[in-house]
Design a protein around this motif. Structure first.
Motif, mmCIF file in Angstrom:
data_model
loop_
_atom_site.group_PDB
_atom_site.id
_atom_site.type_symbol
_atom_site.label_atom_id
_atom_site.label_comp_id
_atom_site.label_asym_id
_atom_site.label_seq_id
_atom_site.Cartn_x
_atom_site.Cartn_y
_atom_site.Cartn_z
ATOM 1 N N VAL A 1 5.556 11.276 -16.647
ATOM 2 C CA VAL A 1 5.322 9.891 -16.239
ATOM 3 C C VAL A 1 6.311 8.988 -16.972
ATOM 4 C CG1 VAL A 1 3.659 7.995 -16.167
ATOM 5 C CG2 VAL A 1 2.870 10.347 -15.858
ATOM 6 N N ALA A 2 6.912 8.067 -16.223
ATOM 7 C CA ALA A 2 7.830 7.096 -16.823
ATOM 8 C C ALA A 2 7.339 5.685 -16.517
ATOM 9 C CB ALA A 2 9.245 7.286 -16.284
ATOM 10 N N THR A 3 7.359 4.830 -17.538
ATOM 11 C CA THR A 3 7.030 3.418 -17.336
ATOM 12 C C THR A 3 8.303 2.680 -16.950
ATOM 13 O OG1 THR A 3 5.309 3.574 -19.023
ATOM 14 C CG2 THR A 3 6.013 1.368 -18.377
ATOM 15 N N LEU A 4 8.283 2.043 -15.775
ATOM 16 C CA LEU A 4 9.468 1.349 -15.259
ATOM 17 C C LEU A 4 9.214 -0.136 -15.157
ATOM 18 C CD1 LEU A 4 10.500 3.679 -12.267
ATOM 19 C CD2 LEU A 4 11.040 3.940 -14.694
ATOM 20 N N LEU A 5 10.235 -0.914 -15.441
ATOM 21 C CA LEU A 5 10.204 -2.348 -15.189
ATOM 22 C C LEU A 5 11.015 -2.589 -13.914
ATOM 23 C CD1 LEU A 5 9.458 -5.222 -16.096
ATOM 24 C CD2 LEU A 5 11.603 -5.274 -17.381
ATOM 25 N N ILE A 6 10.330 -3.008 -12.855
ATOM 26 C CA ILE A 6 10.998 -3.210 -11.564
ATOM 27 C C ILE A 6 11.812 -4.500 -11.629
ATOM 28 C CG2 ILE A 6 10.680 -3.324 -9.071
ATOM 29 C CD1 ILE A 6 9.612 -0.769 -10.395
ATOM 30 N N GLN A 7 13.093 -4.397 -11.295
ATOM 31 C CA GLN A 7 13.984 -5.556 -11.357
ATOM 32 C C GLN A 7 14.443 -6.026 -9.975
ATOM 33 O OE1 GLN A 7 16.826 -3.718 -14.064
ATOM 34 N NE2 GLN A 7 16.040 -4.929 -15.766
ATOM 35 N N ARG A 8 14.357 -5.129 -8.995
ATOM 36 C CA ARG A 8 14.753 -5.507 -7.636
ATOM 37 C C ARG A 8 14.102 -4.536 -6.661
ATOM 38 N NH1 ARG A 8 20.280 -4.511 -4.499
ATOM 39 N NH2 ARG A 8 20.005 -5.964 -2.783
ATOM 40 N N GLY A 9 13.811 -5.022 -5.452
ATOM 41 C CA GLY A 9 13.200 -4.167 -4.448
ATOM 42 C C GLY A 9 11.706 -3.991 -4.688
ATOM 43 N N THR A 10 11.073 -3.258 -3.793
ATOM 44 C CA THR A 10 9.633 -2.988 -3.901
ATOM 45 C C THR A 10 9.425 -1.479 -3.917
ATOM 46 O OG1 THR A 10 9.086 -5.037 -2.730
ATOM 47 C CG2 THR A 10 7.373 -3.338 -2.846
ATOM 48 N N LEU A 11 8.863 -0.984 -5.015
ATOM 49 C CA LEU A 11 8.670 0.446 -5.201
ATOM 50 C C LEU A 11 7.412 0.911 -4.473
ATOM 51 C CD1 LEU A 11 9.661 3.024 -6.702
ATOM 52 C CD2 LEU A 11 8.086 2.396 -8.542
ATOM 53 N N LYS A 12 7.525 2.023 -3.754
ATOM 54 C CA LYS A 12 6.387 2.582 -3.027
ATOM 55 C C LYS A 12 6.337 4.090 -3.238
ATOM 56 C CE LYS A 12 6.780 -0.899 0.652
ATOM 57 N NZ LYS A 12 7.030 -1.111 2.097
ATOM 58 N N ALA A 13 5.167 4.662 -3.019
ATOM 59 C CA ALA A 13 5.023 6.117 -3.110
ATOM 60 C C ALA A 13 5.921 6.773 -2.066
ATOM 61 C CB ALA A 13 3.566 6.513 -2.883
ATOM 62 N N GLY A 14 6.555 7.872 -2.448
ATOM 63 C CA GLY A 14 7.466 8.577 -1.552
ATOM 64 C C GLY A 14 8.918 8.190 -1.724
ATOM 65 N N ASN A 15 9.200 7.100 -2.468
ATOM 66 C CA ASN A 15 10.585 6.700 -2.728
ATOM 67 C C ASN A 15 11.289 7.762 -3.579
ATOM 68 O OD1 ASN A 15 9.963 3.103 -3.051
ATOM 69 N ND2 ASN A 15 10.362 4.347 -1.243
ATOM 70 N N TYR A 16 12.599 7.874 -3.382
ATOM 71 C CA TYR A 16 13.411 8.787 -4.184
ATOM 72 C C TYR A 16 14.160 7.973 -5.247
ATOM 73 C CZ TYR A 16 12.477 12.218 -0.525
ATOM 74 O OH TYR A 16 11.859 13.069 0.354
ATOM 75 N N LEU A 17 14.031 8.408 -6.498
ATOM 76 C CA LEU A 17 14.628 7.670 -7.618
ATOM 77 C C LEU A 17 15.533 8.585 -8.428
ATOM 78 C CD1 LEU A 17 11.456 5.802 -8.972
ATOM 79 C CD2 LEU A 17 13.123 4.958 -7.297
ATOM 80 N N VAL A 18 16.587 8.001 -8.997
ATOM 81 C CA VAL A 18 17.457 8.719 -9.930
ATOM 82 C C VAL A 18 17.633 7.865 -11.179
ATOM 83 C CG1 VAL A 18 18.704 10.042 -8.198
ATOM 84 C CG2 VAL A 18 19.553 7.796 -8.855
ATOM 85 N N ALA A 19 17.661 8.540 -12.341
ATOM 86 C CA ALA A 19 17.906 7.872 -13.629
ATOM 87 C C ALA A 19 18.716 8.840 -14.479
ATOM 88 C CB ALA A 19 16.594 7.521 -14.309
ATOM 89 N N GLY A 20 19.993 8.551 -14.655
ATOM 90 C CA GLY A 20 20.850 9.522 -15.336
ATOM 91 C C GLY A 20 20.932 10.778 -14.493
ATOM 92 N N THR A 21 20.569 11.921 -15.093
ATOM 93 C CA THR A 21 20.510 13.175 -14.343
ATOM 94 C C THR A 21 19.066 13.573 -14.042
ATOM 95 O OG1 THR A 21 20.609 14.414 -16.427
ATOM 96 C CG2 THR A 21 22.692 14.021 -15.282
#
Length: 543
Positions: free
Chosen positions: A186-206
């Motif tokens: 689990v990662a705690t994210l601060l949303i800065q743009r857009g609207t996050l929804k279940a099923g979205n694909y995310l990348v952070a580094g590798t």
């Protein structure tokens, strides 16, 4: 932001009507906490509660870079402190505006004016002194002026025209990351743009994720998260690192292409770094080769035979000083979240003492596993578990393998425990306590019976200039400030009588036990006693 124990978390407790301070071990914040507060007029403010303790500098830096406004909490009864100054620096480096909350104004010893004046000396000039920084006098404990502080935040945000676009692909920042039973990574994210929804694909580094669930600070499942909100996101294949940028991609295929590209770039950087290390090792090899050639030339040798190589190696080995054994402490560190692990390892990296070596063999986020215990056994190390549970099976294995597991939930106590283990590994040392000093005035050649034979030997005529000379103690022969020899005495006489002690101001005849040691006029003889003591590591801890 602000110094430890200046009331940051108490202020946020009042805002959200909870009691986080009691939940944090030791009464200090050890994670970046994130939550949103809905105000009376319908607007919301998302707060990040950064630790004020000295061990969490990296966390505070990340918190400053993620925010739109920094509320600098300063206790009116304590004034500007080290982490206050650090917070001001973070704000300036991140170009983030400040609002000063002068806390604990209800206390009799509060000195608000002095506190504000002290801030001005460090570049924070509040409005009442002609500056442009808003300042609000509050009592977080009693709730005094909290509404005024909220209004100041809203006013400044409107003046700065802080806005975000809820449309388009999601952009966010990682606040914290951890592994939880039942929820996985689990990662705690601060949303800065857009609207996050279940099923979205995310990348952070590798690292990457297909969003499985979105949770608020109360672990309630959300359908979506808009800009400005901090949420927990489950579904990560690997934990991202705090502070990393998170980007949404359109589909799984593109996500995998992005990850593969980034891993290739990471591998290339690693190869470049390794190549630089190889070049450095080659330079060192060439340097040693040139030294060998010089040894050959100096010896007049033409061919590089095996015998010559062996001879050179022996010469080089004889020139190397024999190193004393240095004790070591090897650690395996496991923590609940990445931010805590970072703070612990940062503290451990400040250790720099030659009395005992400190090395971290392995570190990671999550529970202590059987592999960790077996690794500790192999390296004769100690497992440190921070805020993580240990299963009965792992505890039994540790007991069977005679591996020590240390559990902690306060970072500074963990570091103090490490310091204690370092001290226990250091063997006792011997201190030479000088109890007397004598100067050799003249040498006398006398006949003595030694081992059944009459022999002519030198006896040093000395005068005790300080302390007491004792024939049962040890002596150092010092010449031109350098210790030549350490020995016992064979004889200690006052006139012709053997004595045990020579007091300050008395003259005596003294002979060392080792007959081959040459004593000269003008030499100094120090009488000393050996005292055993336990050395302790020197470690300037940041608390």
């Amino acid at each position: 932001m602000g110094h430890v124990d200046h009331g940051k978390t108490t202020l946020l407790d009042y805002l959200r009507k909870s009691n986080v301070v009691d939940e944090e071990f030791g009464g200090i914040t050890q994670h970046i906490g994130a939550f949103s507060v809905r105000l009376k007029h319908g607007k919301s403010i998302t707060f990040l509660d950064t630790p004020g303790h000295a061990a969490f500098s990296a966390m505070r830096g990340r918190g400053a870079r993620m925010t739109d406004i920094i509320v600098l909490v300063v206790a009116a009864d304590d004034g500007v402190m080290p982490q206050t100054l650090e917070s001001i620096t973070h704000a300036a480096d991140s170009n983030v505006p400040l609002i000063v909350a002068v806390n604990k104004c209800d206390r009799p010893e509060a000195e608000v004016e002095a506190c504000v004046e002290e801030l001005s000396q460090h570049g924070v000039l509040v409005e009442e002194l002609g500056g442009d920084v808003m300042a609000v006098k509050i009592s977080a404990l009693k709730g005094t002026n909290i509404d005024a502080l909220q209004d100041a935040i809203i006013t400044l945000s409107e003046l700065l025209d802080i806005k975000a676009d809820p449309a388009g692909l999601v952009e966010a920042r990682v606040i914290e990351a951890k592994t939880e039973p039942g929820r996985g990574r689990v990662a705690t994210l601060l949303i800065q743009r857009g609207t996050l929804k279940a099923g979205n694909y995310l990348v952070a580094g590798t690292s990457y994720a297909k969003v499985k669930n979105i949770y608020d600070e109360h672990k309630k499942v959300l359908k979506a998260a808009s800009p400005g909100f901090a949420v927990e996101v489950a579904g990560w294949k690997e934990l991202p690192s705090p502070g990393q940028e998170v980007l949404q991609v359109e589909n799984e295929s593109k996500m995998r292409r992005v990850i593969n590209y980034r891993k290739l770039q990471e591998q290339k950087q690693k190869q470049d770094s390794e190549w630089e290390e190889i070049k450095e090792k080659r330079k060192e090899h060439d340097r040693q080769h040139q030294q060998r050639l010089k040894l050959r030339q100096d010896a007049g040798l033409v061919r590089y035979t095996k015998h010559i190589v062996k001879k050179i190696e022996l010469i080089e080995a004889s020139n190397q000083p024999v190193e004393d054994f240095t004790p070591e402490l090897l650690l395996i560190v496991k923590a609940d979240v990445d931010g805590s692990l970072e703070a612990i390892t940062s503290c451990l990296e400040t250790y720099d003492c030659d009395l005992c070596t400190l090395e971290t063999v392995s570190s990671g986020v999550g529970v202590v596993t059987e592999n960790d215990v077996e690794l500790a056994r192999d390296f004769n190390g100690v497992v440190f578990a921070f805020n993580t549970k240990i299963s009965p099976q792992v505890l039994k294995l540790a007991d069977d393998l005679n591996v020590t597991i240390k559990q902690h939930n306060i970072i500074y106590k963990l570091i103090e425990d490490v310091k204690g283990l370092l001290n226990k590994r250091i063997p006792p040392a011997v201190n030479h306590k000088v109890v007397g000093e004598a100067v050799v005035q003249k040498l006398f050649l006398v006949t003595e019976k030694i081992d059944g034979r009459n022999m002519k030997v030198f006896v040093a005529g000395c005068k005790c200039i300080q302390g007491t000379l004792n024939r049962h103690s040890l002596f150092k022969l010092v010449r031109d400030g350098e210790v030549i020899h350490c020995d016992t005495v064979r004889t200690l006489k006052h006139f012709k009588a053997e004595v045990d002690d020579i007091l300050e101001g008395m003259e005596c005849g003294l002979a060392l036990s080792n007959l081959s040691v040459e004593v000269k006029e003008g030499d100094t003889l120090l009488c000393y006693e050996e005292e055993e003591y336990q050395p302790e590591v020197i470690w300037d801890l940041p608390f």
